[in-house]
Structure formats: structure tokens, C-alpha cells
Design a protein around this motif. Sequence first.
Motif, PDB file in Angstrom:
ATOM      1  N   GLY A   1      13.490   3.445  -0.829  1.00 47.23           N
ATOM      2  CA  GLY A   1      12.545   2.855   0.107  1.00 47.23           C
ATOM      3  C   GLY A   1      11.631   1.845  -0.564  1.00 47.23           C
ATOM      4  N   MET A   2      11.155   2.172  -1.746  1.00 50.89           N
ATOM      5  CA  MET A   2      10.302   1.230  -2.472  1.00 50.89           C
ATOM      6  C   MET A   2      11.059  -0.041  -2.821  1.00 50.89           C
ATOM      7  N   ALA A   3      12.333   0.117  -3.242  1.00 56.91           N
ATOM      8  CA  ALA A   3      13.130  -1.055  -3.600  1.00 56.91           C
ATOM      9  C   ALA A   3      13.366  -1.953  -2.383  1.00 56.91           C
ATOM     10  N   LEU A   4      13.738  -1.350  -1.234  1.00 55.87           N
ATOM     11  CA  LEU A   4      13.970  -2.141  -0.026  1.00 55.87           C
ATOM     12  C   LEU A   4      12.686  -2.830   0.453  1.00 55.87           C
ATOM     13  N   THR A   5      11.579  -2.129   0.354  1.00 59.58           N
ATOM     14  CA  THR A   5      10.314  -2.729   0.776  1.00 59.58           C
ATOM     15  C   THR A   5       9.960  -3.926  -0.087  1.00 59.58           C
TER      16      THR A   5
ATOM     17  N   THR B   1       0.832  -1.199   0.000  1.00 63.22           N
ATOM     18  CA  THR B   1       0.000   0.000   0.000  1.00 63.22           C
ATOM     19  C   THR B   1       0.869   1.252   0.000  1.00 63.22           C
ATOM     20  N   LEU B   2       1.898   1.255   0.847  1.00 63.56           N
ATOM     21  CA  LEU B   2       2.787   2.412   0.925  1.00 63.56           C
ATOM     22  C   LEU B   2       3.633   2.547  -0.329  1.00 63.56           C
ATOM     23  N   VAL B   3       4.066   1.416  -0.886  1.00 70.11           N
ATOM     24  CA  VAL B   3       4.865   1.448  -2.112  1.00 70.11           C
ATOM     25  C   VAL B   3       4.081   2.099  -3.252  1.00 70.11           C
ATOM     26  N   VAL B   4       2.777   1.854  -3.289  1.00 67.84           N
ATOM     27  CA  VAL B   4       1.935   2.439  -4.333  1.00 67.84           C
ATOM     28  C   VAL B   4       1.509   3.859  -3.963  1.00 67.84           C
ATOM     29  N   ALA B   5       1.207   4.095  -2.682  1.00 63.46           N
ATOM     30  CA  ALA B   5       0.645   5.382  -2.258  1.00 63.46           C
ATOM     31  C   ALA B   5       1.634   6.531  -2.413  1.00 63.46           C
ATOM     32  N   VAL B   6       2.921   6.291  -2.145  1.00 64.79           N
ATOM     33  CA  VAL B   6       3.899   7.383  -2.201  1.00 64.79           C
ATOM     34  C   VAL B   6       4.053   7.950  -3.610  1.00 64.79           C
TER      35      VAL B   6
ATOM     36  N   ALA C   1      11.937  -8.729   7.002  1.00 67.56           N
ATOM     37  CA  ALA C   1      11.191  -7.769   7.823  1.00 67.56           C
ATOM     38  C   ALA C   1      12.015  -6.524   8.091  1.00 67.56           C
ATOM     39  N   VAL C   2      13.309  -6.700   8.362  1.00 67.14           N
ATOM     40  CA  VAL C   2      14.180  -5.542   8.600  1.00 67.14           C
ATOM     41  C   VAL C   2      14.294  -4.681   7.350  1.00 67.14           C
ATOM     42  N   ALA C   3      14.492  -5.331   6.199  1.00 63.34           N
ATOM     43  CA  ALA C   3      14.600  -4.579   4.943  1.00 63.34           C
ATOM     44  C   ALA C   3      13.316  -3.837   4.628  1.00 63.34           C
ATOM     45  N   ALA C   4      12.184  -4.511   4.815  1.00 64.09           N
ATOM     46  CA  ALA C   4      10.902  -3.857   4.550  1.00 64.09           C
ATOM     47  C   ALA C   4      10.673  -2.700   5.510  1.00 64.09           C
ATOM     48  N   ALA C   5      11.040  -2.876   6.785  1.00 66.56           N
ATOM     49  CA  ALA C   5      10.876  -1.789   7.757  1.00 66.56           C
ATOM     50  C   ALA C   5      11.747  -0.597   7.396  1.00 66.56           C
TER      51      ALA C   5
ATOM     52  N   LEU D   1      12.120   4.965   4.995  1.00 62.73           N
ATOM     53  CA  LEU D   1      12.533   5.878   3.925  1.00 62.73           C
ATOM     54  C   LEU D   1      11.323   6.466   3.204  1.00 62.73           C
ATOM     55  N   LEU D   2      10.326   5.649   2.994  1.00 62.26           N
ATOM     56  CA  LEU D   2       9.126   6.128   2.316  1.00 62.26           C
ATOM     57  C   LEU D   2       8.348   7.125   3.163  1.00 62.26           C
ATOM     58  N   SER D   3       8.507   7.043   4.464  1.00 63.27           N
ATOM     59  CA  SER D   3       7.719   7.894   5.358  1.00 63.27           C
ATOM     60  C   SER D   3       8.325   9.273   5.567  1.00 63.27           C
ATOM     61  N   ARG D   4       9.531   9.498   5.090  1.00 65.07           N
ATOM     62  CA  ARG D   4      10.152  10.803   5.305  1.00 65.07           C
ATOM     63  C   ARG D   4       9.365  11.890   4.586  1.00 65.07           C
ATOM     64  N   PRO D   5       9.069  12.992   5.285  1.00 65.92           N
ATOM     65  CA  PRO D   5       8.308  14.065   4.642  1.00 65.92           C
ATOM     66  C   PRO D   5       9.105  14.709   3.529  1.00 65.92           C
ATOM     67  N   GLN D   6       8.412  15.068   2.466  1.00 67.75           N
ATOM     68  CA  GLN D   6       9.017  15.706   1.314  1.00 67.75           C
ATOM     69  C   GLN D   6       8.588  17.163   1.257  1.00 67.75           C
TER      70      GLN D   6
END
Length: 319
Positions: free
Chosen positions: A102-106, A79-84, A251-255, A260-265
Motif C-alpha cells: 500500500g505504501m509503495a502504490l501510494t 500522512t497515511l504512508v507515515v502514520a501506518v 489517483a487510482v494507484a494512490a487510492a 491497502l493501508l487502511s485494512r485493520p491489522q
Amino acid sequence: MLSSPVVLALALSLVSAFCYAAAAVVQERTAAGTADLRGTLARGSWWGAVGLNASGALLHVVALRYGPLTLVQPLGALTLVVAVPLGALVARRRTSGAQWRGMALTLVGLTALLVATAAGSAPDDTLGTGEVLGVALVAFVVIAVLVRSGLGGLAFAAASGIASGVGSTLAQKLAVGATPSWSVAVVAVLTVAFASGGLLLSQKAYRSGLGGPLALLTLVNPVTASVIGIGLLGEGFQYGTAGTLIALAGAVAAARGVVLLSRPQPHQSHQDRPGRRASAPTPDQPRLPRPARLLRAGLPSAPRVRPVTVELTGTSRTV
């Protein structure tokens, strides 16, 4: 090799993630444009997000019919990979390099989890009635503590993730071999309550932005469901110790990818957009307030008043 039930669960989870991502973007934009819940409920866009969430939830429940919690729930990170990138496209801003990483690691982390948790068969065990009531009670207490903590959007996001994770767990009981009975009716009511609560809590969380709350929600949701699946349903990982290590690494890589995806832009301001004049005053050219501009321009001149002579009881007077 993956069996047909697992493949179907993966496909349904993927489409569900797209629905949830689109709903999250709409919810975030709706929350930014309204001051309270009453105003939110009056907007058609919010009800469109409700429809997308309902579609995603329905697909998710069907996926739980064909795949275990430890497989289906982590795929919610898609969901986050698509939403960002979708949110960046709607807001007309570029996706940063950190977000691409972030998308790649997730995706890499989810692939590792998929390898370790795709057991190849549909689930055949669900929570008992006592376990359902116990899980619901513990979840309700934790959610109440988070809501009353005063920590803002992240607390609401964590509460939403717990509510959604518990709702998915209870929904699996309804999807896997449920027969009509009073206990099933209780589970159905609790499932709707937790799912609805998760939706409303996420709406509150998105008032502080999309990235951080959605990231925390995305992490807490599968963790909650996986803890229940492993602790109460006996779900585990393939390949023994190696499978467990692969799952932990994933799990660590996805977290890390979610962080990274959650950082404000930075948002592009109206003053920086080409072809648009700046609305804020500059230090060299201060803008006067409206009353001052009116006084500076002068009031419109009134027509000159001419004297009028009238007769009052025989005496001529000028008005």
C-alpha cells in the motif's frame, strides 16, 4: 523541471505530512483510552496532538502559498504512508506485506500526480467572496448530513475530510495576496471553523480505529480541494490529455494504496506476549469469582468470647 516555488511547496508538504501522521497516532491512542470528549480534553497527550496538527496546518498553509491545490492537497496522502508504520512501531507490531504494498502504490500514485500537476508556478487566483460563502454553505450541509447519518466512524471521517479540504481551500485565499477587509475577516473565521471542526470530527472517527477512518479522511480531503481547485479556480494538468490520463492513473494507484493501508491489522493480545501470564481463565481451570474464593478459603476465625459477670442492682448476671 520544477521551479523553486514548487520545490518549496513539496518540502513544506512533506514536513506537514509527518506532523499530521504523528498527531493521528497520538489521537488514536488517546481515543482508545478515553470514553468521552471531556476525558479526552483532560489528557495532555491530546493537546500534544493539537500542537502537532497546528504545526502541520501552518506548514500546509504556507505550502499552499507556493503550490496549487491540485498539487499540495494530494500530498496529504503521505500522512497515511507515515502514520501506518509509525503506529505499528508505537504499538510494537509488525508492518504487514499488504501495508508495504500500500505504501509503495501510494508513493507511485503521488509521483504520477506530481508529474501531472506541478505546473511550475505559484498560484495567483483564489476564490471570490461569493464563491467562499457558497462553498462553505454546501460543505456545512454535507457535513451535517454525514454526522447525523448514524454510519459511525467512516461518516465522521468523511465529514472531517470535507471540513479539512474546505479549510485548506479557504486558507489559500488568506495566504495568496490577502488584504485586510471585512471579507478577509469572514474567510479567516470560516477557515478556523472548518479546521477546528475537521480536528474534532477526526477525533470522533478515530474511536473506531486508525486505519479505515484515516484512509477515508486522506482520500476525501484532496478530492474536495481538487474539485474546488479545478471547478472554481481553473486549475488543471500539464501535457493536455496525456497529463490528465497520468493524473487519473496516479489517483487510482494512490487510492488502491490507501485502501491497502487502511485494512485493520490483528493486535497482539496480552496473553500472547512472552514473559507474561495469561489473565483469562482456561476451560480446564475455571477461575472462581472473588466472593466464592473467599468462602472457599473460609472466613478468619474470631477470638473466643468469655463470659463476664457483672453486678446489676444487687443481682449477679452473666453477659
